[in-house]
Design a protein around this motif. Sequence first.
Motif, PDB file in Angstrom:
ATOM      1  N   GLY A 100      35.687   2.216  48.759  1.00 34.54           N
ATOM      2  CA  GLY A 100      34.935   1.648  47.642  1.00 34.54           C
ATOM      3  C   GLY A 100      34.084   0.465  48.045  1.00 34.54           C
ATOM      4  N   GLY A 101      34.567  -0.338  49.013  1.00 32.10           N
ATOM      5  CA  GLY A 101      33.792  -1.489  49.472  1.00 32.10           C
ATOM      6  C   GLY A 101      32.508  -1.076  50.169  1.00 32.10           C
ATOM      7  N   ILE A 102      32.557   0.025  50.915  1.00 33.36           N
ATOM      8  CA  ILE A 102      31.342   0.525  51.558  1.00 33.36           C
ATOM      9  C   ILE A 102      30.341   0.973  50.499  1.00 33.36           C
ATOM     10  N   LEU A 103      30.837   1.729  49.503  1.00 35.35           N
ATOM     11  CA  LEU A 103      29.938   2.234  48.465  1.00 35.35           C
ATOM     12  C   LEU A 103      29.395   1.118  47.576  1.00 35.35           C
ATOM     13  N   ALA A 104      30.150   0.026  47.425  1.00 34.75           N
ATOM     14  CA  ALA A 104      29.705  -1.081  46.581  1.00 34.75           C
ATOM     15  C   ALA A 104      28.907  -2.125  47.344  1.00 34.75           C
ATOM     16  N   SER A 105      28.672  -1.877  48.629  1.00 30.68           N
ATOM     17  CA  SER A 105      27.932  -2.827  49.451  1.00 30.68           C
ATOM     18  C   SER A 105      26.436  -2.557  49.346  1.00 30.68           C
ATOM     19  N   GLY A 106      25.675  -3.601  49.050  1.00 33.72           N
ATOM     20  CA  GLY A 106      24.227  -3.455  49.015  1.00 33.72           C
ATOM     21  C   GLY A 106      23.663  -3.140  50.387  1.00 33.72           C
ATOM     22  N   THR A 107      24.305  -3.671  51.448  1.00 35.13           N
ATOM     23  CA  THR A 107      23.854  -3.399  52.807  1.00 35.13           C
ATOM     24  C   THR A 107      23.940  -1.911  53.134  1.00 35.13           C
ATOM     25  N   TRP A 108      24.993  -1.264  52.661  1.00 31.11           N
ATOM     26  CA  TRP A 108      25.165   0.175  52.922  1.00 31.11           C
ATOM     27  C   TRP A 108      24.007   0.984  52.344  1.00 31.11           C
ATOM     28  N   TRP A 109      23.672   0.703  51.102  1.00 32.36           N
ATOM     29  CA  TRP A 109      22.613   1.485  50.456  1.00 32.36           C
ATOM     30  C   TRP A 109      21.238   1.130  51.010  1.00 32.36           C
ATOM     31  N   ARG A 110      21.040  -0.135  51.383  1.00 37.80           N
ATOM     32  CA  ARG A 110      19.755  -0.502  51.996  1.00 37.80           C
ATOM     33  C   ARG A 110      19.601   0.106  53.390  1.00 37.80           C
ATOM     34  N   ILE A 171      39.723  -4.399  43.395  1.00 39.30           N
ATOM     35  CA  ILE A 171      39.503  -5.783  43.840  1.00 39.30           C
ATOM     36  C   ILE A 171      39.176  -5.824  45.329  1.00 39.30           C
ATOM     37  N   VAL A 172      39.924  -5.067  46.128  1.00 40.15           N
ATOM     38  CA  VAL A 172      39.654  -5.009  47.566  1.00 40.15           C
ATOM     39  C   VAL A 172      38.248  -4.479  47.815  1.00 40.15           C
ATOM     40  N   ALA A 173      37.843  -3.459  47.062  1.00 39.81           N
ATOM     41  CA  ALA A 173      36.497  -2.904  47.227  1.00 39.81           C
ATOM     42  C   ALA A 173      35.434  -3.955  46.938  1.00 39.81           C
ATOM     43  N   LYS A 174      35.633  -4.754  45.894  1.00 41.99           N
ATOM     44  CA  LYS A 174      34.656  -5.784  45.550  1.00 41.99           C
ATOM     45  C   LYS A 174      34.570  -6.852  46.649  1.00 41.99           C
ATOM     46  N   VAL A 175      35.722  -7.331  47.115  1.00 42.76           N
ATOM     47  CA  VAL A 175      35.722  -8.375  48.135  1.00 42.76           C
ATOM     48  C   VAL A 175      35.202  -7.830  49.468  1.00 42.76           C
ATOM     49  N   PHE A 176      35.625  -6.616  49.832  1.00 46.10           N
ATOM     50  CA  PHE A 176      35.123  -6.011  51.068  1.00 46.10           C
ATOM     51  C   PHE A 176      33.601  -5.871  51.028  1.00 46.10           C
ATOM     52  N   SER A 177      33.071  -5.463  49.879  1.00 47.44           N
ATOM     53  CA  SER A 177      31.614  -5.306  49.770  1.00 47.44           C
ATOM     54  C   SER A 177      30.909  -6.648  49.941  1.00 47.44           C
ATOM     55  N   GLU A 178      31.491  -7.728  49.391  1.00 46.65           N
ATOM     56  CA  GLU A 178      30.887  -9.050  49.540  1.00 46.65           C
ATOM     57  C   GLU A 178      30.965  -9.530  50.993  1.00 46.65           C
ATOM     58  N   ILE A 179      32.085  -9.235  51.673  1.00 43.25           N
ATOM     59  CA  ILE A 179      32.203  -9.602  53.081  1.00 43.25           C
ATOM     60  C   ILE A 179      31.150  -8.862  53.911  1.00 43.25           C
ATOM     61  N   LEU A 180      30.965  -7.581  53.637  1.00 42.63           N
ATOM     62  CA  LEU A 180      29.974  -6.798  54.371  1.00 42.63           C
ATOM     63  C   LEU A 180      28.563  -7.304  54.101  1.00 42.63           C
ATOM     64  N   ASP A 181      28.291  -7.660  52.851  1.00 39.50           N
ATOM     65  CA  ASP A 181      26.939  -8.126  52.509  1.00 39.50           C
ATOM     66  C   ASP A 181      26.644  -9.507  53.087  1.00 39.50           C
ATOM     67  N   GLU A 182      27.694 -10.344  53.270  1.00 42.28           N
ATOM     68  CA  GLU A 182      27.486 -11.697  53.782  1.00 42.28           C
ATOM     69  C   GLU A 182      27.603 -11.789  55.304  1.00 42.28           C
ATOM     70  N   THR A 183      27.926 -10.676  55.961  1.00 40.63           N
ATOM     71  CA  THR A 183      27.969 -10.647  57.421  1.00 40.63           C
ATOM     72  C   THR A 183      26.541 -10.680  57.966  1.00 40.63           C
ATOM     73  N   PRO A 184      26.264 -11.433  59.040  1.00 37.28           N
ATOM     74  CA  PRO A 184      24.905 -11.488  59.605  1.00 37.28           C
ATOM     75  C   PRO A 184      24.328 -10.099  59.862  1.00 37.28           C
TER      76      PRO A 184
END
Length: 577
Positions: A100-110, A171-184
């Motif tokens: 879910g974190g991958i699918l909720a990550s803006g970086t993944w879709w971009r 919750i894990v999906a939401k936090v994982f997505s934020e971690i992925l989006d905030e990674t350089p």
Amino acid sequence: MATPSLPASPARPSLLTRRTGWLWLMLGAIAWSLHQAGIGQPRQALVNWDGLSQLGQFFQASLTPALDPEFLTIIGKATGVTLAYAVCGTTLSILVGFGGGILASGTWWRTLFPVGRPLGWLAPLLWMTCRSLLAVPRAIHELLWGLLLLHVLGLDPLVAVLAITIPFGAIVAKVFSEILDETPQQPLQALQAAGVPPLLAWLYGLLPQAFPNLLSYSFYRFECSLRSSAVLGVIGAGGLGYEILLSLQSLRYQQLWTSFYALILLNGAVDLWSALVRHRLGVTNRLALNLPQAGSNQNSNGARSPTQQRLRLSWLAIAIAIPLCFIALELDWRRLWSPHSRTLLADIATTAIPTWPSGATLATLMQLSGLTLAMSILAISLASSGGILFSFLGAQTMLLPGGLLCSSDQKKHWSIGAWAILLGSRGLLLLSRAIPAPIWALVFLYGLFPGILPGALALAVHNFGILGRLMAEANENLPTGPARALRTLGASASQVILYGILPQNLPGFLAYSLYRWEVCLRETVIVGLVGAGGLGRRLTEQLSSFDYAGLTVTLAAFLLLTLAVDLVSHQMRQALR
């Protein structure tokens, strides 16, 4: 002869910047919450003086816990059940949350649909859709999931495991997505520019950088699952929470404190093991939010290099514990799609279709939503204040000899007192977070009248233990150069805190508080179960009376309130950056 012009005086800082605007709003919200709790209203009685003697008996029993072999055997089995629930729930929630974190990550879709390319407009739409879908399961507390599943599956271990998995997975999906989006993003962008396919570029350019923080948060989520598995015992799911409820209902305070001590030891052992593994991996923060990069991914205090043999033993223990816990609980997954379960789910779905609420119902929901919001604001304000204070007392790098707040002439005679303060502070933080919030609410109801104040105090005490530990870790992992420079120049301990430590860590402290505020709002449900008021009490009453249509309406109001708090929290965290 021309008169020389005087230098222009520096402009005064504006009181209406984005950050100060949020500050004024926060202060106003705290004042409103105090008013809603009845503080400062002369005609509203808050303290139940007749119940204070019962409260004294409760704390007096902590000195003489029940230690008979028969009861200790029961507590030992209950501890094993609580641990098994946490292990199974965490494992499933991380598996669900990673996908879910991958699918909720803006970086993944971009990455899949770059801006300016064909179908590039799909990226923000798909990202928003996935984030919105995650809001529903995570807005409903695991206790409510447990009560709902209890009506379908009965008293079964599967209830506790699924009640943890469903909301924690979101919750894990939401936090994982934020971690992925905030990674350089630079390595990812470089691979894409070199012609690497989007999926491979994402896997090799982004995921390896984010993995330490993903792993660290997984350990933190396990600690949260341990506390939640104890809470689920309140609804009869078994484990230490159930033994605590039985002892509390029968006023057997000595047995109650035995259960408390077992829960404290279990939480302390998991906390210590988690910290050791993370330190050996070089990941020193459980939850890296708005913290200096040097403190989030590596140990800046000169920790020893990882011991590969001990790490391998930890991974081996994890690999053995996960299947053993699933086997020990004897989970029967076939019950999920059995005819009886399908019939009950169909009946619930049919009766849960609501009609449009009347004006009186809407007014009641708005009033209860206000009380729920006030309870969460008051709780997180108290918890954050206490957490910041104890983050200095509970950090090893502060008061101990050689610490940032210890002067050279204090090193000899202050050592014993410093260790006593450190251990006492950490023990208090552990006690606060190990005991579930509804139990704290019942304790406060001995000396306070029902309302949002005992609920807010219960949530404040529980979250104080969590925030204090997170903030203490942030202090321990802080680069020490600026603070030591101030100490060398003769600055006092308070000046070192104000000018050398807080400027670096305060954004992280506030980010932790905002994150826990979102959790606090969800936890108002569990203190509402014991009469603390707000939407939580209405939800539990509707579940108990099988009023699923009314439950749907109340859940919709709670979901809207959760989304509003998430939005405000996100905007405030953005302002901190």
